[in-house]
Design an enzyme around this catalytic site. Sequence first.
Site, PDB file in Angstrom:
ATOM      1  N   LYS B  76       0.865  -1.188   0.000  1.00 40.55           N
ATOM      2  CA  LYS B  76       0.000   0.000   0.000  1.00 40.55           C
ATOM      3  C   LYS B  76       0.900   1.236   0.000  1.00 40.55           C
ATOM      4  O   LYS B  76       1.912   1.269   0.721  1.00 40.55           O
ATOM      5  CB  LYS B  76      -0.876  -0.030   1.253  1.00 40.55           C
ATOM      6  N   SER B 151      -9.686   1.632   2.906  1.00 44.82           N
ATOM      7  CA  SER B 151      -8.824   2.416   2.068  1.00 44.82           C
ATOM      8  C   SER B 151      -7.788   1.588   1.307  1.00 44.82           C
ATOM      9  O   SER B 151      -7.204   2.089   0.341  1.00 44.82           O
ATOM     10  CB  SER B 151      -8.079   3.460   2.920  1.00 44.82           C
ATOM     11  N   SER B 175      -9.950  -0.869   6.999  1.00 42.54           N
ATOM     12  CA  SER B 175      -9.328  -0.656   5.690  1.00 42.54           C
ATOM     13  C   SER B 175      -8.619  -1.862   5.094  1.00 42.54           C
ATOM     14  O   SER B 175      -8.228  -1.824   3.923  1.00 42.54           O
ATOM     15  CB  SER B 175      -8.348   0.511   5.757  1.00 42.54           C
TER      16      SER B 175
END
Lengths: 477, 486
Positions: B76, B151, B175
Amino acid sequence: MQWETVIGLEIHVQLSTQTKIFSGSSTQFGAEPNTQANEVDLALPGILPVVNEQAVAKAVAFGLAIDAEIGKKSFFERKNYFYPDLPKGYQTTQLEAPVVGPGHVEITLDNGETKSIRIHHAHLEEDAGKSLHEDFHGMTGIDLNRAGTPLIEVVTEPDMRSAEEAVAFAKKLHSIVTAIGIGDGDMSQGSMRFDVNISVRPKGQEEYGTRTETKNLNSFKFMEEAIEMEVERQIDLIEDGGKVRQETRLYNGDKKTARAMRSKEEANDYRYFPCPDLLPIILDDDYIEAIRATLPELPDAKEKRFMADYGLPQYDASVLAASAAMADYFEQTVKVCGDAKLAANWCMGELSKFLNQQELDISACPIPPENFGQLLARIKDDTISGKIAKQVFQAMAEGEGSADEIIEAKGLKQVTDTGAIEAMVDEIIAANQAQFEELKGGKDKLMGFFVGQVMKISKGQANPGQVNQILKKKISE
Amino acid sequence: MENKTLKQLSAGLASGEFSSTELTRHYLDKIKQHDGTYNAYITVTEEQALAAAKQADEQIAAGNAGDLTGLPIAYKDLFCTQGVRTSCGSKILDNFVSPYESTATDNLNKAGMVMLGKTNLDEFAMGSSTESSYYGATRNPWDTDAVPGGSSGGSAVAVAADLAPVSLGTDTGGSIRQPAAFCGITGLKPTYGRVSRWGMVAYGSSLDQAGPMAQNAEDAAMIMNALAGFDAKDSTSMDKPVDNYLADLNKPIKGLKIGLPKEFFGDSLDDGIRAAVMDAVKQLEAQGAIVKEISLPRTELAIPAYYIIAPAEASTNLSRFDGVRYGYRCEDPQDLADMYIRSRSEGFGAEVKRRILVGTYALSAGYYDAYYRKAQQLRRMIKQDFQAALADVDVIAGPTTPSPAWKIGAKNQDPVAMYLEDIYTLSVNLAGLPGISVPCGMKDGLPVGLQIIGDYFSEAKLLNIGHQFQQATDWHTRKPTVGGNS
């Protein structure tokens, strides 16, 4: 109207740790800009703080030295505001639960009176960086070397009533900080910085007047000047029908001027809240007692001991005890010369004068205390007079050798040979017959003249006591 | 090399079936071919990947390879990676190349893993749909008109679309688990403090936790073995021995006590998800688990508590993005205030600004007690509810999300509607507990996730349950048609 001044202090003390409070960067003063700033100090994305245990230990030592309650569970909070030299956009500090709770510091005034100043609390925090406004052609440079330097901020109650008390307190705090070795106390490098809260009120009134805060004073002299100037300003203002505004002020010690920096009405809302990146600091009794055991003798205790063990007057004892290094020097000197009062006089007199002139700290004194003690021993055993000793002292300071070596090399040994002194006395009498008759006739004031003349031709080496004795003998002959 | 699990790829490398360089090249090619459709990656680090793969091949040849040596992974874009842009999906960090490495990625790199690139996310991890990124929305491979969740949407899609065999995400309020559920993969949020946060760009510091996003529980366990551990650079990381997460995977779950919180099965729950989750629970029962209803009475209060605490922390965490030292600075600032105001106004997106404002408000003088302090009290109560429940059952199970993936654009004009979608995941972060989402069914062609929540440091148990469930079901093996179905 009679006015009373009310003063409270906030003091930032840099702790002399090797590394910063939340990062591994060095805290050394004077390096090239931004060479002592790592990713934590630069507040890069993703960095996290880790508390320097040495900073906590030093804060606890300070708390113990001022007889304060130690916070068994303290925690860090974020104080939020934007400023270019504050890299994270918040300062990590303590508010609700500081590591040092209420304590007190005793001060002695010049008239011998003592007073206890209450400490509200002391908390751990990080210093900010520096903004550099010169050499950037209308822009500002940022140096983050200082960012993250560990500080304790010491906050007093509004217990001081004059500049003299405030300065006495500041000096006492300085002596405690250096005695326990938590900071170097070098005020010229900003190691100790004073913010002074000042207000005035009519004598007898309970309620405090509106206060101003004069920030960042970094010498005792500036502090005294700034307080006196601000007190006068406030009194004049009120007496002319005006009102004191709550504001932050800056004092310029070089120009002897002060100005308002910002008014408190525009004050920031700092939005303090507990820092989620740091765990609370939990201290148990064993930890606290272990630190207490490492504390050296504190200035107050030292002062009492100097009075008791050496029979020094309180003034001498307090002056010498104020600096741990000076106190050590004094004690080593006494060991050699065996006369505490003589050593005290010389440490506070000739030695301090010399150090001040040279702008030297006692720790950098070129004369080792053993040599200094030897010099005083030679006064005590009548080898030299006090006056000659000053000459020897100068030579020692210039590195010409030990006291005995210099006395020998320069032939400064006091003349104690009665015959030699009598010959010099006779010489002076012969040259000043008329005055000698007056002296004989009872004009005692002339005694000093004759002793002085003899000392002069002996180049100061005649023993003044013997000169006196022989002169008296001649008068009664 | 196509559609293989991490474990299968590990075996392929060990047996010499293919090299790490070939494997890495395979994924880089696939990313080139298909990521135009999904936008899972912000940055593809081809050069570094091939260099790391070459090094891995040398290690394998020399016989000192570990389980993970030579296996590709996607990170990420919120983990700082040395020498590589770390954008957080924000314009304000578009030009930020990190000079240091996060502990999480460092642990995996040291285990020999090969970084393929940095994946898309909601700006600063603030969102549940991966629509708020400066680099555009990421699309769900099961329906490219649908969001992938967020996210960590880029990390979820990379795994679901086989553009990486495994990835790393972060979870502040769901997330990892929610995009895992939306994309049909397995995502684990470890206990707060199990994985170091050093080098993870902070959103809600007391909630953030990194974890694996994988094709199944076994692959996630392989990653956890290298990822978890104490880190002296993170004061909130726990100095506690790390389990071998692979050791207990095959333990039978007979006698396991599972609690179903009735608050997780209320009216707002989609019927298709309810049915899929209840089927999964029946499956676990069939494997010997004992199921009972429990109560987590403060479940609904997790939303207001979370949306005070996380923005409050974020509002100060993001103060450092000021245009002074790195990142975006506005053109021709007139003075200091102008530089701050324009750099931040131009550099942050709408959702980030919204949360900074909410957090600033909640911490302000006069509001602190009413908002921040109250939220912290709620947080303690929510934690107590979980502790009381976990005294009675081994784990808690329920849906990961109340509804399946929604269409792109459907909720991003209504932040509160989007916040409500986090109802089952937020409380787990507030309590600091570990949680896993495993695929357990489909609703109208979109995956459904089963969430299992355990006690502190029970990651091994959660992975064991997930693995046992996956031994008996095939939801985790279903793949979307890559290449686009819209």
